[in-house]
Design an enzyme around this catalytic site. Sequence first.
Site, mmCIF file in Angstrom:
data_model
loop_
_atom_site.group_PDB
_atom_site.id
_atom_site.type_symbol
_atom_site.label_atom_id
_atom_site.label_comp_id
_atom_site.label_asym_id
_atom_site.label_seq_id
_atom_site.Cartn_x
_atom_site.Cartn_y
_atom_site.Cartn_z
ATOM 1 N N LYS A 216 -1.942 -8.215 -7.246
ATOM 2 C CA LYS A 216 -0.846 -8.504 -8.261
ATOM 3 C C LYS A 216 -1.243 -8.232 -9.641
ATOM 4 O O LYS A 216 -0.189 -8.237 -10.590
ATOM 5 C CB LYS A 216 -0.515 -10.020 -7.825
ATOM 6 C CG LYS A 216 0.494 -10.392 -6.655
ATOM 7 C CD LYS A 216 1.070 -11.789 -6.532
ATOM 8 C CE LYS A 216 1.908 -11.603 -5.455
ATOM 9 N NZ LYS A 216 2.420 -13.153 -5.026
ATOM 10 N N LYS B 97 2.302 -4.938 4.347
ATOM 11 C CA LYS B 97 2.895 -6.083 4.814
ATOM 12 C C LYS B 97 4.375 -6.059 4.330
ATOM 13 O O LYS B 97 4.711 -5.774 3.317
ATOM 14 C CB LYS B 97 2.000 -7.346 4.616
ATOM 15 C CG LYS B 97 2.192 -7.819 2.933
ATOM 16 C CD LYS B 97 1.522 -9.304 3.023
ATOM 17 C CE LYS B 97 1.988 -9.601 1.684
ATOM 18 N NZ LYS B 97 1.537 -11.045 1.470
ATOM 19 N N LYS C 157 8.593 -10.118 0.341
ATOM 20 C CA LYS C 157 9.859 -10.486 -0.372
ATOM 21 C C LYS C 157 10.207 -9.652 -1.569
ATOM 22 O O LYS C 157 11.404 -9.478 -1.895
ATOM 23 C CB LYS C 157 9.639 -11.983 -0.983
ATOM 24 C CG LYS C 157 9.457 -13.131 0.121
ATOM 25 C CD LYS C 157 9.248 -14.257 -0.286
ATOM 26 C CE LYS C 157 8.611 -15.314 0.433
ATOM 27 N NZ LYS C 157 7.744 -16.555 -0.178
#
Length: 329
Positions: A111, A192, A195
Amino acid sequence: MKRVFSGVQPTGNIHIGNYLGALRQFVELQNDNECIYCIVDMHSITLPQDPKELRKHTLDVAALYMAIGLDPKKSTIFVQSDVPGHAELSWVLTCNSYTGELSRMTQFKDKSKGRESAPTGLFSYPILMAADILLYDTDIVPVGRDQKQHIELCRDLAIRINNKYGQTFVVPDGRFLKEGARIMSLDEPMKKMSKSAENPLSRISLLDEEGKIKKAIMKATTDSEGIIKFDLENKPGVSNLMNIYSSFSGISVEDIEKKYEGCGYGDFKKDLVQVTSEALRPIRENFEQIRHSQELLNVLNEGAEKANAIAEKTMARVKETFGLGISKK
Ligand code: TYM
């Protein structure tokens, strides 16, 4: 009875990865355990959020919890920021953690990639997660495989403090499913399902209608071999679809291989559309009924009260351990 705790971030687009990796475990566990399920809104603000949207998404996740079958008579459902103990304990744990161990967290590395300076909340995110878990003397944490490293950090912190200051925390175990623990993106099966991925066809959200489900599955990346075979390394796209099929239907991947022997991807995908749509339809219908009900707000109010009662006891113990605080309420 064992105590179970888990949480989901209210950042929109709750998808079948969240469901198959974590949420369906929540339902399974509620009959034989004392379950506490949280909507972790304080984790969401590690990245900027629109305040109105955040509240909306918080209520969406709460309604989804109930729509998938969480029963507030069996499970405590509440919003993280309604219980001050999470932030309080998080600070105590922060003071017992090291920047080295936090820098090793792969989620933080992903991130913060490309940023010269990352938000501090993103860095200390796993400590808040550890606080969530330890605040409730949790035995079992049902999560997807991507949270394994965070659970290990939580265990390390609990053990470190217990060793140094005496028994203060229960050391929790993660619970990961065999199929579903890591659902991959439909367009890029090496990543993966997430969202926040830009392409909406990379995921199936729990509230997607059949049309969208069909589009996403029929367009899902496979390979040119045309054989339904589970082989994560060489056939990640097909294996991911088989995992989804298996998780929703309960049919093992071996039996799926046998069932579709000699069939092409088209037939398999069509059946997967049906299996997925049928599994998600009741969730969508329940959600519509619950989302704007007074019942939902009552559940969250009562849940916060119950959670607070447990959290206050743990914080009294933690303060005793560390010599914090004087005044008794
Ligand atoms: P979050 O909100 O990203 O995801 C919620 C749950 O879904 C699982 N998950 C997946 N499982 C399989 N395949 C995927 N592609 C996939 N994507 C997500 C996650 O593992 C998670 O179980 N840090 C947590 C929230 C959290 C928490 C906690 C969890 C905060 N405090 C305490 C347990 C206990 C997170 O961001 O999950």
